[in-house]
Design an enzyme around this catalytic site. Structure first.
Site, PDB file in Angstrom:
ATOM      1  CB  SER A   1      -0.879  -0.016   1.246  1.00 14.57           C
ATOM      2  OG  SER A   1      -1.602   1.171   1.319  1.00 14.57           O
TER       3      SER A   1
ATOM      4  CB  CYS B   1       0.731   5.549   9.718  1.00 16.26           C
ATOM      5  SG  CYS B   1       1.511   6.993   8.993  1.00 16.26           S
TER       6      CYS B   1
END
Lengths: 243, 316
Positions: free
Chosen positions: B33, B139
């Site tokens: 991704s 993240c």
């Protein structure tokens, strides 16, 4: 490791128009016509600018937003940091070529013109279109280089009144070219590419896009029909713009 | 000479196909991704280049501009990035990808600020013909998301996974951070929450790169997650640890550049490998190159099925 930042000093600044300045740096950058650099201002942003001349590295920058305003506030002797060159370049050898620029889009074509004219038996015809006289840039630079120049403004304040594409149409009725190169607003480039096709002349376009990773080709921000403008472009064959 | 040719023609190629629950992969390479995954045309290109599956760039509830540039900087052994989840948001994402009809499976990636947002996104993303949902809890560079929102703990991981699990029958992949200590506990929590696979994982860090001429961090967000070869040993160790603690498949992402890297990851316990930064070094054809290298290695070592190598580096 590629993608290294290079910091240079600004050697001179020339004002082209009210909103356009040309910055000459105290360094050179081996590069090809059509390529660009990513200019970084620490803690502000980083954006792409077409190379006007590689030696000394010269960039012409229009003030269009906060970032370019920041660049315009730089003075002679200030630092400018960039990475590059990036992207594809124009293909040329010797012959008679037509360059069509809309607004500041003419800027990257200057590097191309200077290289073509170094070839034997070559000529460069330049059509520059702008909204109004104030926005016309580089006309004299191209003249000094030895190009035949034509100018048009949308409002008729300079040169022919109307779009650059109409000027190109008139030229093509009289003369043929080995290739047409264009850079500027997309509708203008589309018109030029379609005209080129009609006259069976190959064309190349230089596309503009928002860049994030800028030349590295990983983020996908500038994806256009499956191509990355930052890496596969910015120079593409004109057929890219034919619907 | 002729005989040999004939022989090799009839020889069966080693099997590279594998599966993650109902997600069947013709080969174990998956586009990670955040790489080229903003639009359908880019993903189609990667799919045509031979990826076993492709993951879209993570979608958030609302459009996000992300951080200012620079968002990516090259360093020794890879890149640091702090993109800040620049994306057009879920609604536009659905428009962009809903026509996906490629034979290559598409994995839908989502990031949310809390459990409820993840639940909402998991529900919505199923309007796209995806074959699995990846939830990213890792993240390292976007306030409000992932590690910076405390999503990297076993408790948060289990709770978010549970909520998403309730919303879908598709395989749920939980993407974790290699920066977390006792990663096995977090993976176990994801499994307990109903995850079908672990993606190990996200970028490592955060790290920083300073330009000494300008005396300034280069990334606009100052810090960013590290990707590329430099993080591979840490990823391999994390996969190894996770394999010991959970039964669900593991996708190894982080520094996979070659088929040999992929085999190493499989031996650590991975079922599939994520590829991202490697595209910079080897082009989009990296997916085919990895497979070729895997096949060559397997042939020279008389391995007929990649699945038999899984976890081979662990003591029997």
């Amino acid at each position: 490791m590629k993608n290294q930042y290079i910091t240079a000093r600004i050697r001179s600044i020339q004002k082209e128009t009210e909103h356009v300045k040309t910055f000459v740096l105290d360094t050179s950058l081996p590069s090809k016509p059509g390529q660009y650099v990513m200019v970084w201002i620490p803690q502000k942003n980083e954006k792409p600018f077409g190379i006007v001349s590689p030696d000394p590295l010269t960039l012409t920058i229009a003030q269009v937003g906060p970032f370019t305003k920041e660049i315009h506030s730089l003075k002679i002797g200030d630092l400018m940091t960039f990475r590059g060159p990036y992207g594809s370049s124009f293909h040329y050898d010797s012959g008679n070529y037509l360059l069509v620029g809309g607004g500041y889009g003419i800027v990257p074509l200057f590097f191309l013109a200077s290289r073509i004219l170094k070839k034997k038996k070559s000529t460069v015809t330049v059509v520059i279109g702008a909204k109004t006289k104030r926005d016309l840039v580089f006309l004299n630079r191209f003249k000094k280089l030895g190009c035949s120049t034509y100018a048009s403004t949308d409002d008729g304040t300079f040169g022919e009144k109307g779009f650059a594409g109409n000027m190109v149409k008139k030229l093509l009725e009289k003369k043929s070219f080995k290739k047409i190169y264009t850079c500027g607003p997309r509708p203008m480039m589309e018109q030029v590419v379609i005209l080129a096709e009609k006259y069976h002349i190959p064309s190349e376009v230089s596309m503009e896009s928002f860049f994030k990773c800028g030349g590295i080709g990983l983020c996908g921000e500038c994806s256009l029909k499956g191509y990355l403008v930052c890496k596969d472009g910015p120079v593409f064959d004109g057929s890219l713009l034919i619907p | 000479m002729n005989i040999r040719k004939k022989k090799s023609k009839h020889k069966k190629l080693p099997n590279l196909s594998t599966r993650i629950h109902s997600l069947i992969l013709p080969n174990p390479t998956i586009l990670a991704s955040g790489i080229l995954g903003l639009d359908s045309a880019s993903l189609q290109k990667v799919a045509r280049a031979g990826a076993g599956a492709v993951t879209m760039k993570s979608l958030t509830k609302d459009p996000r501009k992300g951080h200012n540039n620079p968002i990516l900087v090259e360093v020794e052994g890879g890149f640091l990035n702090a993109v800040g989840y620049a994306n057009k948001g879920m609604e536009k994402g659905i428009e962009e990808f809903q026509e996906w009809d490629n034979a290559v499976p598409l994995i839908g990636s989502i990031v949310g600020t809390d459990m409820d947002e993840f639940m909402l996104l998991a529900e919505k993303i199923q309007k796209i013909p995806i074959k699995a949902i990846e939830i990213v809890l890792s993240c390292p560079h976007t306030p409000g998301y992932g590690l910076l929102a405390g999503q990297g703990t076993p408790e948060a991981t289990e709770n978010i996974t549970k909520k998403v699990r309730k919303k879908t029958k598709l395989p749920v992949i939980v993407k974790l951070s290699p920066s977390i200590e006792r990663i096995g506990d977090v993976a176990k929590a994801a499994e307990a929450g109903g995850a079908d696979a672990i993606n190990m994982g996200n970028t490592l860090g955060p790290g920083m790169k300073i330009d000494i001429e300008r005396a300034s961090p280069i990334l606009h967000f100052k810090v960013g997650g590290m990707s590329g070869s430099a993080i591979k040993p840490i990823m391999i160790r994390a996969v190894y640890d996770i394999y010991k603690t959970v039964k669900i498949p593991i996708i190894a992402t982080g520094g996979i550049l070659t088929g040999y890297d992929a085999i190493e990851a499989v031996m650590a316990g991975a079922t599939a490998v994520g590829v991202g930064t490697g595209i910079y070094y080897r082009g989009v054809t990296i997916f085919k190159k990895i497979q070729q290298e895997m096949v060559e290695w397997m042939e020279s070592h008389n391995v007929s099925d990649i699945n038999t190598l899984r976890g081979k580096a662990h003591p029997v």
